[in-house]
Write an enzyme that holds these catalytic residues in place. Structure first.
Site, PDB file in Angstrom:
ATOM      1  N   HIS A  68      17.696 109.832 -13.293  1.00 22.17           N
ATOM      2  CA  HIS A  68      17.768 109.878 -11.827  1.00 22.17           C
ATOM      3  C   HIS A  68      16.443 109.309 -11.303  1.00 22.17           C
ATOM      4  CE1 HIS A  68      18.190 111.370  -7.737  1.00 22.17           C
ATOM      5  NE2 HIS A  68      19.409 111.839  -8.018  1.00 22.17           N
ATOM      6  N   THR A 141      32.485  59.969  11.906  1.00 19.74           N
ATOM      7  CA  THR A 141      33.486  61.034  11.868  1.00 19.74           C
ATOM      8  C   THR A 141      34.404  60.750  10.685  1.00 19.74           C
ATOM      9  OG1 THR A 141      34.957  59.847  13.395  1.00 19.74           O
ATOM     10  CG2 THR A 141      33.398  61.405  14.367  1.00 19.74           C
ATOM     11  N   HIS A 142      34.704  61.779   9.919  1.00 20.17           N
ATOM     12  CA  HIS A 142      35.464  61.636   8.671  1.00 20.17           C
ATOM     13  C   HIS A 142      34.735  60.724   7.675  1.00 20.17           C
ATOM     14  CE1 HIS A 142      38.954  63.499  10.674  1.00 20.17           C
ATOM     15  NE2 HIS A 142      38.612  62.741  11.707  1.00 20.17           N
ATOM     16  N   SER A 264      15.543  61.362 -16.052  1.00 21.08           N
ATOM     17  CA  SER A 264      14.908  61.218 -17.362  1.00 21.08           C
ATOM     18  C   SER A 264      15.240  59.876 -17.997  1.00 21.08           C
ATOM     19  CB  SER A 264      15.357  62.349 -18.287  1.00 21.08           C
ATOM     20  OG  SER A 264      16.764  62.273 -18.498  1.00 21.08           O
ATOM     21  N   LYS A 269      15.462  56.058  -9.865  1.00 25.62           N
ATOM     22  CA  LYS A 269      16.194  57.045  -9.076  1.00 25.62           C
ATOM     23  C   LYS A 269      15.286  57.818  -8.116  1.00 25.62           C
ATOM     24  CE  LYS A 269      19.916  57.961  -9.219  1.00 25.62           C
ATOM     25  NZ  LYS A 269      20.616  58.906 -10.091  1.00 25.62           N
ATOM     26  N   GLU A 276      19.830  68.887  -1.887  1.00 23.28           N
ATOM     27  CA  GLU A 276      20.881  69.440  -2.752  1.00 23.28           C
ATOM     28  C   GLU A 276      20.608  70.918  -3.058  1.00 23.28           C
ATOM     29  OE1 GLU A 276      22.184  65.417  -5.192  1.00 23.28           O
ATOM     30  OE2 GLU A 276      20.474  66.586  -5.877  1.00 23.28           O
TER      31      GLU A 276
END
Length: 435
Positions: A68, A141-142, A264, A269, A276
């Site tokens: 406890h 849009t879309h 890597s 990149k 993200e």
């Protein structure tokens, strides 16, 4: 929450050491209130105040023999006290008088950090929206090019969404900033309501309106709901930044350190990893909100099914929310914006984004609406399929397109009306900072 997604401010609040320090403070305050009522003598109160916060290791050691945590904490806390003084610790209280009152204090302090981070991010959104109020770009849009807007307008949308989150978080802070010291099943049978009012007052807390031995868990569900919505709003901003960084779009670039390496295998990149990460963390906040809803319904006056869940979702949600807001502010603060690329992207469809201007001019000139729409649509379809311009398709149908039709600023005639709203938000946020 793991260290990677924690801030020092929130991580420090939710350590075991700080939890026991807060529990100790509640016990001292409760004993002080009882001393004011003449129940506890001043000598015992002095002993109780002198006792140090028990070490986590010692509480864990005693917990192995008691199974406890609160009883183990009380045993560790009272160890250095004379027995005559130790008997007054936790007098008339039940376990969750201690736990929930301390929790209310920790939640309120955590909410203050989250709210400060939200206001900082909102202020940055307003600041950069004003900076780029006239930076023309294409709206989508879309995922498809629609009509010209400005990058400032895009950021202003997020600023107002976050402003609504601040209102929700403020209300949620008030909901969770409560305590209860009412004894078993909340009847005050063994303790005066004065103790509760005094202790909660010292901690800056309200009092649970109708205690059942625990603070009602719909309060915590409200907080985690507000955090989840805030996370989704940050996600909306981060998702927009991710999409605007796509190679074929290239309208913004999030800040990176000089040591940045995006892959890597592929040295070229430049991945939108911060954006993200912000999107991913929103998923945690939504899942924790669902768990908080499950904690609302307890058996009769209380059970313990919520406890194990709360040990995870409350500190983790507040820590993640704070980290997410601080990181989003850092991203926006260092965000690079490329107006030239935005201008080029407007022209990538060779005038298709101006179709509504031509269409409405034809209607204003007396053409039937359906006829005018079909005519411009046919010209636009031809231009899209052949890779020609909208003006070419319209010209072959007897419609002259002027330079005025192809001016993106023609779409922004009422932006001062929108800017007045943003100016008001800027003033409101600034007033809060000054207060």
């Amino acid at each position: 929450m793991i260290e990677r997604y924690s801030t020092p401010e929130l991580a420090g609040l939710w350590t075991e050491e700080h939890k026991y320090a807060t529990w100790t403070r509640v016990e001292v305050l409760a004993t002080t209130a009882q001393a004011e009522l003449g129940i506890v003598d001043q000598g015992s109160l002095a002993d109780i105040r002198r006792a140090p916060v028990p070490a986590v290791a010692r509480v864990r050691e005693l917990e192995r023999t008691r199974d406890h945590e609160i009883l183990a904490f009380l045993a560790a806390y009272t160890e250095p006290m004379p027995a005559a003084s130790a008997r007054w610790v936790h007098h008339g209280m039940t376990s969750y008088d201690l736990v929930d009152t301390a929790l209310g204090h920790l939640l309120a302090r955590s909410c203050d950090h989250v709210l400060n981070a939200a206001r900082t991010f909102a202020g940055l959104l307003v600041e950069r929206a004003l900076e780029h109020w006239d930076t023309v770009c294409i709206a989508r849009t879309h995922g498809i090019h629609a009509e010209p807007t400005t990058f400032g307008h895009k950021l202003a949308v997020h600023a107002f969404a976050l402003h609504r989150c601040i209102a929700r978080l403020t209300a949620a802070r008030a909901a969770v900033a409560v305590g209860t010291i009412s004894g078993p099943v909340g009847t005050y049978a063994h303790i005066s309501p004065y103790v509760e009012e005094w202790v909660c007052g010292q901690l800056g807390l309200g009092v649970e309106s109708m205690p059942t031995q625990v603070v009602a868990r719909d309060r915590h569900a409200e907080l985690l709901s507000a955090l989840a919505v805030t996370g989704a709003v940050v996600e909306q901003f981060a998702l927009e930044m991710r999409m605007l960084q796509r190679t074929e779009v290239g309208e913004v670039d999030e800040p990176r350190t000089s040591a940045y390496q995006g892959s890597s295998a592929m040295p070229h990149k430049r991945n939108p990893t911060t954006s993200e990460r912000l999107c991913g963390l929103a998923r945690l906040l939504r899942s924790h909100a669902g768990a908080a809803y499950e904690n609302v319904a307890l058996w009769h006056e209380r059970d313990l099914a919520h406890s194990s869940v709360e040990r995870v979702i409350l500190p983790d949600s507040l820590t993640v929310a704070h980290y997410q807001l601080v990181s989003a502010a850092g991203l926006l603060r260092g965000l690079r914006v490329f107006p030239e690329r935005m201008a080029r992207n407007i022209d990538v469809t060779r005038g298709l984004v101006y179709s509504s201007e031509v269409f409405l001019d034809l209607v204003d000139g007396g053409r039937d609406r359906e006829e005018a729409y079909r005519l411009v649509q046919a010209a636009a379809t031809e231009a899209w399929e052949r890779g020609t311009g909208l003006a070419d398709g319209l010209g072959s149908r007897g419609v002259d397109v002027t330079a005025d039709h192809m001016d993106p600023r023609r779409f922004l005639g009422n932006r001062d009306h929108l800017k007045s709203r943003l100016d008001e938000l800027s003033k409101e946020l600034q007033q809060h900072v000054e207060v």
